[in-house]
Design an enzyme around this catalytic site. Structure first.
Site, PDB file in Angstrom:
ATOM      1  N   GLU A 292       0.826  -1.210   0.000  1.00  0.00           N
ATOM      2  CA  GLU A 292       0.000   0.000   0.000  1.00  0.00           C
ATOM      3  C   GLU A 292       0.858   1.257   0.000  1.00  0.00           C
ATOM      4  O   GLU A 292       0.548   2.233  -0.698  1.00  0.00           O
ATOM      5  CB  GLU A 292      -0.940  -0.001   1.209  1.00  0.00           C
ATOM      6  CG  GLU A 292      -1.975  -1.113   1.221  1.00  0.00           C
ATOM      7  CD  GLU A 292      -3.091  -0.904   0.203  1.00  0.00           C
ATOM      8  OE1 GLU A 292      -3.090   0.137  -0.489  1.00  0.00           O
ATOM      9  OE2 GLU A 292      -3.965  -1.778   0.093  1.00  0.00           O
ATOM     10  N   ARG A 296       0.610   3.825  -3.169  1.00  0.00           N
ATOM     11  CA  ARG A 296      -0.018   5.111  -2.841  1.00  0.00           C
ATOM     12  C   ARG A 296       1.018   6.221  -2.645  1.00  0.00           C
ATOM     13  O   ARG A 296       0.884   7.309  -3.206  1.00  0.00           O
ATOM     14  CB  ARG A 296      -0.878   4.988  -1.584  1.00  0.00           C
ATOM     15  CG  ARG A 296      -1.996   3.965  -1.697  1.00  0.00           C
ATOM     16  CD  ARG A 296      -2.970   4.086  -0.543  1.00  0.00           C
ATOM     17  NE  ARG A 296      -3.794   2.888  -0.398  1.00  0.00           N
ATOM     18  CZ  ARG A 296      -5.022   2.875   0.114  1.00  0.00           C
ATOM     19  NH1 ARG A 296      -5.577   3.995   0.522  1.00  0.00           N
ATOM     20  NH2 ARG A 296      -5.694   1.741   0.234  1.00  0.00           N
ATOM     21  N   ASP A 433      -4.739  -9.843  -8.369  1.00  0.00           N
ATOM     22  CA  ASP A 433      -5.021  -8.900  -9.456  1.00  0.00           C
ATOM     23  C   ASP A 433      -3.835  -8.132 -10.039  1.00  0.00           C
ATOM     24  O   ASP A 433      -3.459  -8.310 -11.192  1.00  0.00           O
ATOM     25  CB  ASP A 433      -6.115  -7.920  -9.025  1.00  0.00           C
ATOM     26  CG  ASP A 433      -5.888  -7.323  -7.641  1.00  0.00           C
ATOM     27  OD1 ASP A 433      -4.808  -7.525  -7.069  1.00  0.00           O
ATOM     28  OD2 ASP A 433      -6.800  -6.644  -7.127  1.00  0.00           O
ATOM     29  N   GLU A 567     -12.520   0.239  -9.916  1.00  0.00           N
ATOM     30  CA  GLU A 567     -12.127  -0.717 -10.956  1.00  0.00           C
ATOM     31  C   GLU A 567     -13.059  -0.737 -12.163  1.00  0.00           C
ATOM     32  O   GLU A 567     -12.602  -0.875 -13.314  1.00  0.00           O
ATOM     33  CB  GLU A 567     -12.021  -2.125 -10.356  1.00  0.00           C
ATOM     34  CG  GLU A 567     -10.877  -2.318  -9.396  1.00  0.00           C
ATOM     35  CD  GLU A 567     -11.126  -1.731  -8.020  1.00  0.00           C
ATOM     36  OE1 GLU A 567     -10.148  -1.465  -7.286  1.00  0.00           O
ATOM     37  OE2 GLU A 567     -12.316  -1.520  -7.678  1.00  0.00           O
ATOM     38  N   THR A 653      -1.090   0.834 -10.275  1.00  0.00           N
ATOM     39  CA  THR A 653      -2.366   0.246  -9.872  1.00  0.00           C
ATOM     40  C   THR A 653      -3.176   1.160  -8.965  1.00  0.00           C
ATOM     41  O   THR A 653      -4.310   0.852  -8.631  1.00  0.00           O
ATOM     42  CB  THR A 653      -2.138  -1.123  -9.202  1.00  0.00           C
ATOM     43  OG1 THR A 653      -3.353  -1.880  -9.205  1.00  0.00           O
ATOM     44  CG2 THR A 653      -1.609  -0.958  -7.790  1.00  0.00           C
TER      45      THR A 653
END
Length: 675
Positions: A292, A296, A433, A567, A653
Site C-alpha cells: 500500500e 499510494r 489482481d 475498478e 495500480t
C-alpha cells in the site's frame, strides 16, 4: 548469520536498559549482576542456542529441494523434475509461462541459472555444502555465546553507553542519507500533462462536475482531517487503518496530488506540497503495508514529481523507498507484507496462509522500483523486483496459474497439504489482481523492450482464459476463482479492472489475438456494468455470483457494500480510449451520478453498506483511493485523449501516471535500468 556485536535497536533491544526508563533490571545499589544471575542468564542463552542449532536436524530433507542462483541471490525453491531446453527467446532456463511450468535449467556459463543436485557427483557436493553450512552455523552460535558472555561482564552504564553510541551512529547515517543529493537525470518526454478539453459543451459540463466532486472531497478532508491518512466524512474527523500503521502520514494528500494537478486545481496542489515539505516524515515507529505504501506513497510522489518537476517529491520518494528495503531481508528475497519504518523489522499478515506473502503485494512493485532506480541511479530497486520475477519463473505453476500465496522462508507456494492434494487459491481479483497488471505494464514502461515480462503476461492470460474465464447461462463473461480444487463462480469488484487490462494488452498479443482480447475486455466491462445495473443504487457490490439463476448479484450481506472503488470506471476509461464507443461514457456518467446522489454527504463522500437498499447505511470512510483513482478515471473519461496519452504514460495500480522510459532515447539508453 551476522554476529551480534551490539544489540540492534530492533528485535534484540533490551527495554530495561533504555535511558530514562523508570524500571531497571539492575538494582540501583550495584552496577553488575550477581554470579547466580549470570549463571541463570547463561543457562537460558545456552539452551536457546542449542535449540536453534538442533532445529536444523528437523528441517525437510534437503534432497527434495534445489538451490537456484538467480544471479542476484541464492533461494530455495521446490524441486523441479525434468530439464527443459532453451526458451523461445533464445535464453537458457525456464521461461514464464503456461502449462504446468517445469523443467530445471541447465547450468549457464557467465552468471546464468545454476542448479545443484542431480547425479551422484552433485549429491555428494550438496552433502558437502550442507556440512559446511552446519559448521558455519555452529561457529556463529559459539561466537554469539562468547560475545554474550563478554557483554554480561560489563556494567550497566557501559552497556547503556554502547547502546547510545549505536543509536547516535544510526541517526547520523539516516540524516546523511536523507540529505544525499540525487543525481540529475534527464526527464523523459512528458506529453499531455494538462488541458484535456473534450471539445463539446455537454462533455465539458460533465468534466466540470467531476472536478466539483473532487473539490468537495478534498475541501472537507482539508477542513476536518488535514494530515490524517483519510477522512471520516460523517464524523468529520481523521481516519486511519492498519495499512498505514499508527502514524499520520497524510495518505490522502499524497494520493490526491496528481489528480489535483491534472484537474488544474493548483492552489490545492500547492497546499499539499507545502504539507509534504514540512510534515511528511518516514522516520516514525510505524508498521506499514509495503504494498500500500508503495502504490499510494511512492507512486503518488513519483507522479507528482514528473507532472510538476518539484524536487521535494523525488526526494521524499527516495527516502521512503530506502525504508522499504529491509522488507526484502528474507531467505528468498520475497518481501514481507509489512515493515516497521523505524526498525526495519518485517512480518506477514497472520491470516495469509501460515505467514505467506501475497502475490498481488510482492508482485506489484515493478513500475515504481524501476523508476526509483532510474531517478536515484541506484540499481538495488530494479534488482529486487527482477529477483522476484526470476524466482517465479523457475517455480512450478499448477495448470500454468500463479497461486495467491508464497512462503518467503521456503520459496514454496502457500496452502500446501502434506497429507493429500494441494488446494491452491488463484484469483484475478483480490490477492492476485495487480500482479498480472504489472507484468503487462513492466513491458509497457520499458517501451515494449522487456519481452520477458510480456511473455509471462501472455502465458498467464492463456492459463487464466483456459481455467478461470467462463460464460454464465445468460451469456455474461466472468472471471471466477480457483479455490479448494474447483472453480468458484464468483467475481469481485476488484476483478473488474481486468477488462481494461485485456484492452491495454491487446496490442502486442501473440498469434494475432489483439481483436480477441479487445472483445474480451468489452465482455468483462459489460458484465461489471450489469452488476451495477442490477442494484437499487446503480452502484456495484463488492462481489457477485453466477450460480444457477443468480447472475451478477451479491447474495451475502458482507458482499453488498460499495466503498467508492474505481475498478469498473477504470475499465470504462480504457475501453473508451481504445474504442470510443459512447456507451462507456454513458455508463461512467451513470456511476458518477449514483456516487454523487448516494455517497455524497455534507462532510465529503462515504461508502455505503448495501447497494440493494434504497436507504443504505454509510460506512463513514472517504478512502484515499477515491481521490487518487475513482475521480481521476472519471475526469479522464470525459477528457480528450491528449490528456495523459497511453503512448507516453503508464498508470500504476493506484492510477498514478508514470512516463514510459524510452530506450531508443540516447539520453536514457545508458541508464542502469536498461543495462
Amino acid at each position: 548469520m551476522a554476529s551480534p556485536a551490539l544489540l540492534p535497536l530492533s528485535s534484540r533491544r533490551m527495554a530495561a536498559l533504555s535511558p530514562g526508563s523508570s524500571v531497571s533490571f539492575y538494582p540501583h545499589h550495584r552496577a553488575t549482576l550477581r554470579l547466580s544471575e549470570k549463571f541463570i542468564l547463561l543457562l537460558i542463552l545456552s539452551a536457546f542456542i542449542t535449540l536453534c542449532f538442533g532445529a536444523i536436524f528437523f528441517l525437510p530433507d534437503s534432497s527434495k529441494h534445489r538451490r537456484f542462483d538467480l544471479g542476484l541471490q541464492d533461494v530455495l525453491i521446490p524441486h523441479i523434475e525434468q530439464p527443459r531446453p532453451a526458451g523461445r527467446d533464445g535464453r537458457d532456463g525456464p521461461q514464464g509461462g503456461g502449462g504446468g511450468g517445469g523443467g530445471a535449467a541447465a547450468a549457464v556459463a557467465g552468471g546464468g541459472v545454476m542448479v545443484h543436485g542431480g547425479g551422484e557427483e552433485h549429491r555428494h557436493r550438496h552433502r558437502e555444502e550442507e556440512e559446511q553450512l552446519r559448521k558455519m552455523i555452529r561457529a556463529d552460535h559459539e561466537r554469539a555465546l562468547e560475545e554474550a558472555k563478554e557483554k554480561l561482564k560489563k556494567s550497566k552504564d557501559q552497556i547503556r553507553a554502547e547502546i547510545q553510541t549505536e543509536k547516535n551512529r544510526v541517526a547520523q547515517d539516516a540524516k546523511k542519507r536523507e540529505g544525499k543529493q540525487l543525481p540529475q537525470v534527464p526527464i523523459p518526454k512528458l506529453v499531455g500533462i494538462n488541458n484535456g478539453d473534450p471539445g463539446d459543451p455537454e462533455t465539458r459540463e460533465k468534466q466540470e462536475k467531476i472536478k466539483e466532486m473532487m473539490k468537495h472531497a478534498w475541501g472537507n478532508y482539508r477542513q476536518y482531517a488535514w494530515g490524517h491518512n483519510e477522512l471520516k466524512p460523517l464524523s468529520r474527523k481523521g481516519h486511519s487503518t492498519n495499512i498505514f500503521g499508527n502514524s499520520q502520514l497524510g495518505a490522502t494528500i499524497v494520493d490526491a496530488l496528481d489528480t489535483l494537478y491534472i484537474m488544474g486545481l493548483f492552489d490545492e496542489f500547492r497546499d499539499g506540497k507545502e504539507w509534504i515539505e514540512k510534515n511528511l516524515d518516514f522516520s516514525v515507529n510505524a508498521e506499514v503495508s509495503v504494498f500500500e505504501v508503495n502504490i499510494r506513497f511512492i507512486g503518488g510522489l513519483l507522479a507528482a514529481y514528473y507532472l510538476s518537476g518539484e524536487e521535494v517529491f523525488k526526494q521524499k520518494a527516495a527516502q521512503l523507498a530506502e525504508k522499504l528495503l529491509p522488507s526484502f531481508n528474507t531467505p528468498t528475497g520475497i518481501p514481507w507484507a509489512m515493515v516497521n519504518l523505524k526498525s526495519g523489522v518485517g512480518r506477514n499478515w497472520g491470516w495469509a496462509s501460515a505467514g505467506s506473502s501475497i502475490l498481488s503485494e510482492f508482485g506489484t512493485l515493478h513500475l515504481e522500483f524501476v523508476h526509483l532506480s532510474y531517478l536515484t541511479g541506484d540499481p538495488i530497486y530494479y534488482k529486487k523486483v527482477l529477483h522476484i520475477r526470476k524466482l517465479l519463473q523457475n517455480m512450478d505453476r499448477p495448470h500454468g496459474l500463479y497461486p495467491n500465496y508464497l512462503n518467503p522462508r521456503t520459496g514454496r507456494w502457500g496452502q500446501q497439504n502434506p497429507f493429500g492434494p494441494t488446494l491452491y487459491h488463484t484469483s484475478v481479483g483480490g490477492l492476485g489482481d495487480s500482479f498480472y497488471e504489472y507484468l503487462l505494464k513492466a513491458w509497457l514502461v520499458s517501451d515494449k523492450t522487456d519481452t520477458e515480462a510480456r511473455k509471462m503476461y501472455d502465458d498467464a492470460m492463456e492459463a487464466i482464459e483456459k481455467h478461470l474465464i467462463r460464460k454464465s447461462n445468460s451469456g455474461l463473461t466472468f472471471i471466477g476463482e480457483w479455490k479448494n480444487g474447483h472453480l468458484e463462480r464468483k467475481m469481485g469488484h476488484l476483478t473488474c479492472f481486468a477488462g481494461g487490462m485485456f484492452a491495454l494488452g491487446a496490442d502486442g498479443s501473440p498469434d494475432d489475438k489483439a481483436g480477441h482480447y479487445l472483445q474480451l475486455g468489452a465482455e468483462i466491462a459489460h458484465t461489471c456494468h450489469q452488476s451495477y445495473d442490477k442494484t437499487v443504487l446503480k452502484l456495484g457490490p463488492e462481489a457477485f455470483k453466477f450460480d444457477g439463476g443468480t447472475e451478477g448479484v451479491a447474495l451475502r450481506q458482507n458482499e453488498k457494500y460499495y466503498i467508492l472503488r474505481p475498478e469498473v470506471i477504470e475499465t470504462y476509461w480504457y475501453m473508451w480510449r481504445f474504442t470510443h464507443d459512447p456507451k462507456y461514457r454513458q455508463w461512467g456518467w451513470e456511476a458518477a451520478q449514483a456516487i454523487d446522489k448516494y455517497c455524497r454527504v455534507v462532510g465529503g463522500f462515504s461508502g455505503v453498506k448495501d447497494v440493494y437498499s434504497s436507504s443504505p447505511a454509510y460506512d463513514d470512510v472517504q478512502q484515499s483511493f477515491f481521490l487518487a483513482e475513482t475521480l481521476k478515471y472519471l475526469y479522464l473519461l470525459f477528457s480528450s485523449d491528449d490528456l495523459l496519452p497511453l503512448d507516453y504514460w503508464v498508470f500504476n495500480t493506484e492510477a498514478h501516471p508514470l512516463p514510459i522510459l524510452r530506450s531508443m532515447n540516447s539520453t536514457l539508453s545508458g541508464n542502469i535500468v536498461f543495462q
